[in-house]
Every structure is written in C-alpha cells, then in structure tokens.
Scaffold this motif. Structure first.
Motif, PDB file in Angstrom:
ATOM      1  N   HIS A 104       0.896  -1.163   0.000  1.00  0.00           N
ATOM      2  CA  HIS A 104       0.000   0.000   0.000  1.00  0.00           C
ATOM      3  C   HIS A 104       0.926   1.203   0.000  1.00  0.00           C
ATOM      4  O   HIS A 104       1.533   1.511   0.998  1.00  0.00           O
ATOM      5  N   VAL A 126       3.060   4.543   0.070  1.00  0.00           N
ATOM      6  CA  VAL A 126       3.049   5.711   0.959  1.00  0.00           C
ATOM      7  C   VAL A 126       3.437   6.977   0.227  1.00  0.00           C
ATOM      8  O   VAL A 126       2.724   7.936   0.181  1.00  0.00           O
ATOM      9  N   GLN A 179       1.343   7.603  -2.777  1.00  0.00           N
ATOM     10  CA  GLN A 179       0.356   6.723  -2.214  1.00  0.00           C
ATOM     11  C   GLN A 179      -0.509   6.027  -3.230  1.00  0.00           C
ATOM     12  O   GLN A 179      -1.558   6.452  -3.601  1.00  0.00           O
ATOM     13  N   HIS A 218      -1.988   2.416  -3.468  1.00  0.00           N
ATOM     14  CA  HIS A 218      -2.533   1.245  -2.697  1.00  0.00           C
ATOM     15  C   HIS A 218      -2.714   0.099  -3.757  1.00  0.00           C
ATOM     16  O   HIS A 218      -3.286   0.299  -4.572  1.00  0.00           O
ATOM     17  N   LYS A 278      -3.649   3.305  -6.018  1.00  0.00           N
ATOM     18  CA  LYS A 278      -3.764   4.758  -5.838  1.00  0.00           C
ATOM     19  C   LYS A 278      -5.075   5.246  -6.449  1.00  0.00           C
ATOM     20  O   LYS A 278      -5.398   4.928  -7.593  1.00  0.00           O
ATOM     21  N   VAL A 299      -7.096   7.366   1.556  1.00  0.00           N
ATOM     22  CA  VAL A 299      -6.211   6.480   2.318  1.00  0.00           C
ATOM     23  C   VAL A 299      -6.691   5.032   2.238  1.00  0.00           C
ATOM     24  O   VAL A 299      -5.925   4.104   2.442  1.00  0.00           O
ATOM     25  N   GLU A 340      -8.993   3.479   4.177  1.00  0.00           N
ATOM     26  CA  GLU A 340      -9.113   2.843   5.486  1.00  0.00           C
ATOM     27  C   GLU A 340     -10.241   1.810   5.477  1.00  0.00           C
ATOM     28  O   GLU A 340     -11.239   1.959   4.763  1.00  0.00           O
ATOM     29  N   LYS A 380       0.363   2.864  11.557  1.00  0.00           N
ATOM     30  CA  LYS A 380       0.277   2.839  10.094  1.00  0.00           C
ATOM     31  C   LYS A 380      -0.775   3.832   9.578  1.00  0.00           C
ATOM     32  O   LYS A 380      -0.517   4.587   8.640  1.00  0.00           O
ATOM     33  N   TYR A 382      -0.046   7.122   7.166  1.00  0.00           N
ATOM     34  CA  TYR A 382      -0.725   7.345   5.888  1.00  0.00           C
ATOM     35  C   TYR A 382      -1.463   8.685   5.895  1.00  0.00           C
ATOM     36  O   TYR A 382      -1.411   9.447   4.927  1.00  0.00           O
ATOM     37  N   THR A 421       0.942  11.588   5.548  1.00  0.00           N
ATOM     38  CA  THR A 421       1.532  11.641   4.206  1.00  0.00           C
ATOM     39  C   THR A 421       0.521  12.147   3.189  1.00  0.00           C
ATOM     40  O   THR A 421       0.843  12.999   2.346  1.00  0.00           O
ATOM     41  N   PHE A 422      -0.689  11.668   3.269  1.00  0.00           N
ATOM     42  CA  PHE A 422      -1.718  12.091   2.324  1.00  0.00           C
ATOM     43  C   PHE A 422      -2.076  13.565   2.513  1.00  0.00           C
ATOM     44  O   PHE A 422      -2.312  14.288   1.544  1.00  0.00           O
ATOM     45  N   VAL A 433      -6.089  -0.481   7.958  1.00  0.00           N
ATOM     46  CA  VAL A 433      -5.791  -0.285   6.538  1.00  0.00           C
ATOM     47  C   VAL A 433      -5.381  -1.572   5.819  1.00  0.00           C
ATOM     48  O   VAL A 433      -5.507  -1.659   4.602  1.00  0.00           O
TER      49      VAL A 433
END
Length: 431
Positions: free
Chosen positions: A4, A6, A9, A11, A231, A280, A282, A337, A341, A344-345, A374
């Motif tokens: 996933h 980072v 980002q 995923h 992503k 993200v 989640e 985690k 995320y 970072t996002f 996540v």
C-alpha cells in the motif's frame, strides 16, 4: 514488502459463476505454464550463438579437454542448448551461467592461453543473446522457474541465479501498454481460479467481489518512482472513481505471490467502495465512532494473534511459506500505520486537514493495532490465494481459521456496501 504505497500513495468483469474444473487444483507451475502461449508463439529465438561443436573446435578441440577447467564452460553451454525455445526465462538464466563460467575460466587462466580468445567470444555472444529474448516471455517463464522451485520444497530466495530479480528487470523493460496488458491477463488468471472445483467457497466469494471492481482500475503500471500499491486518481469524479495499480513485479514467490499481490490491492478498491473511505482507503465504515473503531481493531488484532498461534503449530508449511505468512500477519497490524498514511496524504494535498484529524483519531483509538484499519482485509485475502495455490490441506487449522476470518471480513464489507447495519447478515456483491 510494501503493497500500500506511501510516497505518492498508491494502494473484469462483473461477477459470474463460471464452470468449475473437476480435474483438481493445478500447481502454480502448471498454471503459469499455460498462461503465456501467445507470448511464447511470438518469442525471439536466440541467434548468433556458437554451437557446442563450434565452441569445442574453437577452443583446442577434444584433446586433453577433460583435464581442463574448460569443461565447466562446456557444461554451461550444453545446459543452454538442452532448453527449448519455449523456456525463455530458463534460457536467460542459462545464458547468465555461460557468461559466469566464461569469466571464471578466463580469470583462472590469468587472461592468457590458447582457449581464452574462444571463451571470451562465447561469453560476449551469451551476453548479447540475453537482449534478444522477449521480456514478457522471460517474465512469465521465470514465474514458472520460481513455481517449480517452490513445488520441490526449496527456498526460491536461495537460488543464486536470482530469477526473481531477473523477472523484475524483464518487467521493467516492457513498454507501458504491454505491461498493462500483461497484468490484466494475470488479473484474469486470478478470476479463473473460480473454475477450480477445489477452491473454498470463502475464496470464491472474495474473488468474485474483486473481479467486480476491476473495471475501476484504469491503469496497471510498473511503480513510477515509488512503491507498489493502489492509488485513487485525484482527478476522477467522486461518483466515478478510477484507480492506478502500481504492480510489484518483484515476484519472489512466483505466480502465487503475484496473484496474491493482485488480490491484496484489489481488496483496497473493493473496501474503498464498500466503506466510503477516504483516498487512504481505510477499512472502516465512514462515520464510525472512536469507540467502534477501537473495538474493531481489538477484534482484528485478536484474530491475527490466533492466526499466528495456529501457524506456529502447523508443520505443513516450509520455511519460505512460513516466512511469507508471518510477514503478512505482522504487516496487517503494524502500529501507527494509519496515522502515517494520514499525515503523508494530508501533506500531499490528497486529503483535508479534517480528514487527517479523523484518521489520526481512529489510529489513536486503535492503540498499537492501527495497521488493522488499513491492511487487515487485504492480507487475509492475499493469504487465501497463497494457500490455495500452494495446495494447502483445507483442514489445516491455520487455513480453517483464515477462511473464517476472511469470511467475516467479506460479510462486513458486504453489509457496508448494502448500507445495512453491520450486525446483520449480508449478501455477496452483485457485479
């Protein structure tokens, strides 16, 4: 391994019920062996390589040859010619063996001797011949090489020829449209597992759910300056999402690794759609309270602990398989985690400050099990694919517990997708 992404980002079709094979589960080696027939048909045959006889005659003939280190080069050349054109990956490894054997011989002779010139020519030819092989065919066949190593109970990471590294390099050399097309073929292979009558129903339901979201993945590419993962395209409309899949082609576990990776990343998409998640992705229903998230994280952490205990008590897995499973169980519950995320996002402008605050709050509520918010569903589905392709006994206690956990996660996503209460039974998604 990170699936996933980072740093930036990151995923087929609607679900159908295909006809099921009655021939029993296929090994990963035989599965991949049928996957690239069209590629093999257009393969480039290695040319301009001297034959075994030409090399013998060009390096002093047969006189006293059996007493010389040159026989190691002879053996490497013979091993190359024993391979058919339809094994480009194996041929690539054999060509590398020739180059290595030639280099060792020349070094042994100190660069001088009657056979050195001919040996250098062979080494140069073998080095050039590597570039004549079709990279897609090489990638596919190297999966077969790794699959067969695993079927023999050997650790593929101990193969000094580094087939996984060579597969990675082959995939990197493919033009973007061809890479995308190849990976979509592997997505179809994942979907085709439903044809296997031996596939557990829990896994069949999961694969059906994943195939239903494949049309949302508009790009499949080699990771562009970042890690592999899924992503969400920020330019896509909220009611018409699109995803880019940065595919991890460091396939150290062969076909099972690649299809498991695909299942992992498609689970991010399926869960995003089910839970109404942020970019993200989640694994939490939008609007959940901190108390609900804390309870969910505890439940998932407990399940992963039970899976670890079951794995520790199982003698069925070899060292490589055990390492792969332990890695997933740890990855599914790493602390901090979700908070990482979220930060970072938010810094990248992909979520708002308010969204970050909510996600960090959920991560705090989860305690040291933030990763379950996540990566929990994703690693469960990934391991389902591993165990099926490894032909693990379905009554193995670890496999029994994994299927139960994956079914519960599937049901939770289904309930969220249907918009019903999470404690009510749910129906599978209809593609």
């Amino acid at each position: 391994m990170r699936t996933h992404e980072v740093a930036g980002q990151t995923h087929d079709t609607p679900q159908v019920t295909p006809a099921r094979s009655r021939s029993g589960p296929r090994s990963p080696g035989s599965f991949q062996g049928t996957a690239g027939n069209a590629v093999v048909a257009r393969m480039v045959t290695v040319s301009r390589m001297m034959t075994e006889d030409q090399f013998t005659q060009g390096t002093g003939g047969t006189s006293r040859r059996d007493r010389s280190q040159i026989t190691k080069v002879d053996g490497a050349l013979a091993a190359f010619y024993a391979l058919p054109d339809t094994r480009p990956g194996a041929r690539l490894l054999a060509l590398k063996d020739i180059v290595s054997a030639c280099g060792d011989y020349v070094a042994h002779k100190g660069g001088a001797g009657s056979r050195v010139a001919g040996t250098n020519r062979l080494g140069d030819q073998a080095r050039a011949a590597q570039g004549q092989l079709d990279p897609e065919a090489v990638f596919r066949d190297l999966l077969t090489v790794i699959d067969r190593t695993m079927e023999e109970g050997k650790h593929p990471g101990l193969d000094l020829r580094d087939p996984a590294g060579e597969a990675l390099r082959a995939s990197q050399s493919l033009p973007a449209p061809r890479f995308d097309a190849m990976m979509r073929d592997f997505v179809r292979k994942l979907g085709a597992l439903r044809e296997d009558e031996a596939l557990p129903e829990e896994t069949r339901s999961v694969i059906g759910e994943l195939m239903a979201v494949v049309p949302l993945v508009t790009v499949m590419q080699y990771p562009q300056g970042g890690k592999g993962g899924m992503k969400l395209d920020p330019a896509a409309a909220e009611d018409d999402p699109a995803f880019t899949f940065n595919v991890d082609t460091q396939v150290r576990g062969g076909t099972s690794f690649l299809l498991g990776h695909i299942a992992h990343e498609l689970t991010h998409v399926a869960a995003h759609q089910a839970f109404g998640s942020s970019p993200v992705m989640e694994l939490v229903q939008s609007g959940a309270t901190d108390q609900e998230v804390a309870a969910l994280a505890r439940e998932r952490q407990q399940t992963l602990a039970e899976l670890k205990a079951a794995l520790a008590g199982s003698a069925e897995f070899d060292d490589f398989q055990r390492d792969m499973l332990e890695e997933k169980l740890v990855y599914g519950a790493q602390p901090l985690k979700l908070e990482l995320y979220a930060s970072t996002f938010e810094k990248a402008g992909k979520i708002t400050a308010a969204q970050k605050e909510r996600l960090v709050g959920w991560g705090t509520a989860a305690g040291n099990a933030s990763g379950t918010l996540v990566e929990y569903d994703t690693v469960l589905n990934q391991m389902l694919i591993y165990l099926h392709m490894w032909r693990t006994s379905q009554d193995n206690p670890f496999y029994v517990l994994l299927r139960k956990a994956a079914q519960a996660a599937f049901d939770r996503r289904s309930r969220a997708r249907a918009g019903g209460p999470e404690d009510q039974p749910a129906q599978p998604p209809q593609g």
